[in-house]
Design a protein around this motif. Structure first.
Motif, PDB file in Angstrom:
ATOM      1  N   ALA A 296      63.378  49.707  34.294  1.00 13.41           N
ATOM      2  CA  ALA A 296      62.997  50.290  35.585  1.00 13.41           C
ATOM      3  C   ALA A 296      64.057  51.279  36.060  1.00 13.41           C
ATOM      4  CB  ALA A 296      62.811  49.184  36.618  1.00 13.41           C
ATOM      5  N   GLU A 297      65.327  50.957  35.849  1.00  9.67           N
ATOM      6  CA  GLU A 297      66.404  51.857  36.259  1.00  9.67           C
ATOM      7  C   GLU A 297      66.389  53.133  35.423  1.00  9.67           C
ATOM      8  OE1 GLU A 297      70.113  49.261  37.897  1.00  9.67           O
ATOM      9  OE2 GLU A 297      69.491  48.820  35.832  1.00  9.67           O
ATOM     10  N   VAL A 298      66.057  53.008  34.148  1.00 10.86           N
ATOM     11  CA  VAL A 298      65.977  54.189  33.287  1.00 10.86           C
ATOM     12  C   VAL A 298      64.863  55.109  33.789  1.00 10.86           C
ATOM     13  CG1 VAL A 298      65.553  55.040  30.945  1.00 10.86           C
ATOM     14  CG2 VAL A 298      66.867  52.927  31.286  1.00 10.86           C
ATOM     15  N   ARG A 299      63.710  54.521  34.111  1.00 17.16           N
ATOM     16  CA  ARG A 299      62.595  55.336  34.614  1.00 17.16           C
ATOM     17  C   ARG A 299      62.961  56.007  35.937  1.00 17.16           C
ATOM     18  NH1 ARG A 299      59.662  50.845  32.612  1.00 17.16           N
ATOM     19  NH2 ARG A 299      59.603  49.885  34.684  1.00 17.16           N
ATOM     20  N   GLU A 300      63.624  55.262  36.816  1.00 22.80           N
ATOM     21  CA  GLU A 300      64.017  55.820  38.122  1.00 22.80           C
ATOM     22  C   GLU A 300      64.999  56.971  37.937  1.00 22.80           C
ATOM     23  OE1 GLU A 300      66.148  54.351  42.294  1.00 22.80           O
ATOM     24  OE2 GLU A 300      65.540  52.878  40.783  1.00 22.80           O
ATOM     25  N   PHE A 301      65.964  56.794  37.023  1.00 17.86           N
ATOM     26  CA  PHE A 301      66.940  57.848  36.755  1.00 17.86           C
ATOM     27  C   PHE A 301      66.246  59.097  36.217  1.00 17.86           C
ATOM     28  CE2 PHE A 301      69.604  60.000  33.561  1.00 17.86           C
ATOM     29  CZ  PHE A 301      70.657  60.437  34.363  1.00 17.86           C
TER      30      PHE A 301
ATOM     31  N   ASN B  89      74.728  57.301  20.326  1.00 13.62           N
ATOM     32  CA  ASN B  89      73.734  56.479  21.034  1.00 13.62           C
ATOM     33  C   ASN B  89      72.999  55.522  20.097  1.00 13.62           C
ATOM     34  OD1 ASN B  89      71.941  58.179  19.638  1.00 13.62           O
ATOM     35  ND2 ASN B  89      71.740  59.564  21.393  1.00 13.62           N
ATOM     36  N   ASN B  90      73.439  55.469  18.833  1.00 16.27           N
ATOM     37  CA  ASN B  90      72.838  54.571  17.844  1.00 16.27           C
ATOM     38  C   ASN B  90      71.369  54.859  17.588  1.00 16.27           C
ATOM     39  OD1 ASN B  90      73.651  52.525  16.048  1.00 16.27           O
ATOM     40  ND2 ASN B  90      72.534  50.982  17.209  1.00 16.27           N
ATOM     41  N   SER B  91      70.969  56.089  17.832  1.00 18.33           N
ATOM     42  CA  SER B  91      69.578  56.487  17.623  1.00 18.33           C
ATOM     43  C   SER B  91      69.365  56.975  16.193  1.00 18.33           C
ATOM     44  CB  SER B  91      69.196  57.602  18.602  1.00 18.33           C
ATOM     45  OG  SER B  91      67.922  58.134  18.282  1.00 18.33           O
ATOM     46  N   LYS B  92      68.173  56.687  15.635  1.00 15.68           N
ATOM     47  CA  LYS B  92      67.829  57.161  14.293  1.00 15.68           C
ATOM     48  C   LYS B  92      67.391  58.626  14.308  1.00 15.68           C
ATOM     49  CE  LYS B  92      64.677  54.232  13.090  1.00 15.68           C
ATOM     50  NZ  LYS B  92      63.709  53.515  12.222  1.00 15.68           N
ATOM     51  N   ARG B  93      67.181  59.159  15.487  1.00 15.15           N
ATOM     52  CA  ARG B  93      66.744  60.550  15.590  1.00 15.15           C
ATOM     53  C   ARG B  93      67.964  61.455  15.650  1.00 15.15           C
ATOM     54  NH1 ARG B  93      61.804  60.941  19.773  1.00 15.15           N
ATOM     55  NH2 ARG B  93      62.572  63.081  19.697  1.00 15.15           N
ATOM     56  N   LEU B  94      68.092  62.318  14.652  1.00 12.37           N
ATOM     57  CA  LEU B  94      69.274  63.159  14.523  1.00 12.37           C
ATOM     58  C   LEU B  94      68.899  64.622  14.460  1.00 12.37           C
ATOM     59  CD1 LEU B  94      70.937  61.172  11.601  1.00 12.37           C
ATOM     60  CD2 LEU B  94      71.403  60.860  14.017  1.00 12.37           C
TER      61      LEU B  94
ATOM     62  N   LYS C 114      68.242  58.030  24.648  1.00 10.30           N
ATOM     63  CA  LYS C 114      69.157  59.011  25.248  1.00 10.30           C
ATOM     64  C   LYS C 114      69.194  58.836  26.762  1.00 10.30           C
ATOM     65  CE  LYS C 114      68.576  62.678  21.771  1.00 10.30           C
ATOM     66  NZ  LYS C 114      67.452  62.177  20.981  1.00 10.30           N
ATOM     67  N   MET C 115      68.018  58.638  27.373  1.00  9.35           N
ATOM     68  CA  MET C 115      67.960  58.467  28.819  1.00  9.35           C
ATOM     69  C   MET C 115      68.607  57.149  29.256  1.00  9.35           C
ATOM     70  SD  MET C 115      66.722  61.148  30.185  1.00  9.35           S
ATOM     71  CE  MET C 115      67.507  62.112  28.886  1.00  9.35           C
TER      72      MET C 115
ATOM     73  N   ASN D 123      61.826  63.776  27.507  1.00  6.59           N
ATOM     74  CA  ASN D 123      60.792  62.943  28.103  1.00  6.59           C
ATOM     75  C   ASN D 123      61.080  61.488  27.728  1.00  6.59           C
ATOM     76  OD1 ASN D 123      58.968  62.078  25.660  1.00  6.59           O
ATOM     77  ND2 ASN D 123      59.320  64.295  25.390  1.00  6.59           N
ATOM     78  N   LEU D 124      60.539  60.568  28.513  1.00  8.57           N
ATOM     79  CA  LEU D 124      60.856  59.157  28.310  1.00  8.57           C
ATOM     80  C   LEU D 124      60.283  58.605  27.011  1.00  8.57           C
ATOM     81  CD1 LEU D 124      60.689  57.276  31.728  1.00  8.57           C
ATOM     82  CD2 LEU D 124      62.648  57.653  30.238  1.00  8.57           C
TER      83      LEU D 124
END
Length: 458
Positions: free
Chosen positions: A164-169, A351-356, A415-416, A408-409
């Motif tokens: 919820a905090e991520v969406r609000e941010f 961010n430990n994301s697989k998207r590079l 990332k967000m 976008n979320l």
């Protein structure tokens, strides 16, 4: 200006200050030497104009996608907050040990020396200072970096964010201010390290045993042999000296052997994933130890490489026929520790994301290989050079590609989430700053009054 509106520069600033390299010297040559002076004092700690200049130029050079470069005032404010954290840490008895500082100093210094092939004369030529002077400077930076990290961790301890905090941010960011992300890819690998012919290994064991005997008989010197024969590029030029490491930071077989030695004792040859080592224990402390070694790497023959290629080709067929998922195969069969735990996928360490982004991959061979692949396909076995372990073989899986887009979320949740957490930490640090600045003496040079660093934020 809000002093902590770019507090996320804090760790970046120290990363850049401590990442001493030849490029830094090149920057100095092209931008000119800064006429140094003290621009701020926080109790007994000073901030120099050269610190600001160096960090500002590095921040511009290393700008990240979707992030506005910092202003000089923001850099000044961030570095001053670092000094405040160090001063407050002293008051609050939040300190780091000499062993921690020395351990990281040795590792960082060894990395710098490796760039110059261990040649102290070349290093002095580039930096204009001796190896001892440079090491002393690195030590000062490392100590401050560790204290800042520890203070920041103490202040923000236990902070987390909810969906919820991520969406609000995300909703709070104006549409026209959303960052624009470059095209990204998700790619994985399964690596096979060829099994070297046993006779090649035995020849190396024999040679290292002879080295040990020659040293014990006084016919040879360990450091001279390391310089002449060791295949560890990071330590060979320094006579095999590895510097201090904590428990668990080196290969288990290496550590177990080193810790079984008496001071000055030389081991029998021992094999690890990196090769075969002759080890000497130089110093042992409560939580770290210093060794030197001679590393020799068994080289795979053409026959060994062909066997590895055949093995991966069979595994590729099983993946394509749906008999095993790529991620499962990578976890069970890949010889690359850095990616196997992630199901074979490369991840962004930020961010430990697989998207590079292709830039994040930092491997031109990968870049050009992906450029010729279709999404969803697996390559034929490909040979590649590991700088430490020689020739290996791998297959690559090009799982997906994401076009350049506004944040976008759905596509950028991780990332967000990371940005939301940083914002929450920044808010807490802002509140901390208001009270902490009252506990120390702060003096700012008039040239930086415009930054309004001591103004209270809302």
């Amino acid at each position: 200006m809000k002093i902590l509106n770019r507090i996320t520069l804090t760790l970046l600033a120290f990363s850049m200050l401590s990442n001493l390299s030849a490029q830094e010297a090149a920057n100095t040559a092209t931008t000119g030497q800064v006429l140094d002076k003290i621009v701020a004092k926080v109790d007994n700690y000073i901030l120099l104009e050269s610190d600001i200049q160096k960090t500002y130029l590095e921040a511009l050079a290393q700008g990240q996608q979707g992030v506005t470069p910092p202003t000089r005032c923001e850099v000044f404010e961030t570095l001053m907050v670092n000094k405040l954290m160090v001063a407050k840490a002293e008051i609050d008895s939040v300190m780091v040990t000499d062993a921690e500082v020395m351990l990281q100093t040795d590792q960082r210094f060894n990395m710098v020396m490796q760039q110059f092939g261990g040649n102290e004369e070349t290093l002095a030529e580039v930096y204009g200072k001796t190896a001892d002077q440079l090491k002393s400077e690195i030590e000062e930076v490392i100590k401050e970096q560790l204290i800042v990290q520890r203070m920041r961790g103490k202040i923000t301890e236990g902070i987390s964010v909810s969906p919820a905090e991520v969406r609000e941010f995300f909703k709070s960011i104006p549409t026209d201010s959303l960052p624009f992300f470059s095209a990204e890819v998700t790619v994985g690998q399964i690596v096979k390290k060829p099994e070297v012919n046993p006779q090649i290994k035995e020849d190396i064991f024999t040679k290292l045993r002879q080295f040990k005997q020659d040293i014990l008989d006084g016919k040879a010197d360990f450091a001279d042999l390391a310089r002449a024969y060791s295949e560890d590029p990071g330590s060979a030029a320094q006579g095999g000296d590895l510097g201090f490491f904590r428990s668990g930071e080196l290969a288990p077989e290496f550590e177990a052997t080193a810790m079984s030695l008496k001071l000055g004792e030389i081991s029998d040859p021992v094999e690890t994933d990196f090769g075969i080592h002759l080890i000497q224990l130089l110093e042992k402390r409560t939580d770290s130890y210093n060794t030197r070694h001679i590393l020799m790497i068994p080289k795979a023959s053409e026959e060994d490489l062909l066997k590895a290629e055949k093995y991966l080709d069979s595994l590729k067929t099983e993946i394509q026929e749906g008999k095993i998922e790529f991620a499962k195969a990578a976890k069970e069969y890949s010889d690359d520790r850095n990616t196997s735990d992630n199901g074979g996928y490369f991840v962004d360490p930020a961010n430990n994301s697989k998207r590079l982004t292709l830039r994040t991959l930092e491997d031109p061979v990968l870049y050009f290989t992906l450029d010729s692949m279709e999404v969803g396909t697996v390559t034929q076995p490909i040979r590649f050079e590991d700088p430490r372990e020689g020739t290996k073989v791998r297959i690559l899986f090009y799982e997906s590609k994401y076009p350049a887009h506004r944040a976008n979320l759905e596509d950028d949740y991780e990332k967000m989430k990371a940005a939301t957490l940083r914002k929450k930490e920044d808010d807490l640090l802002s509140k901390w700053f208001v009270t902490a600045k009252e506990d120390v003496f702060i003096d700012i040079d008039p040239t930086y009054d415009r930054c309004k660093a001591l103004e209270e934020r809302r």
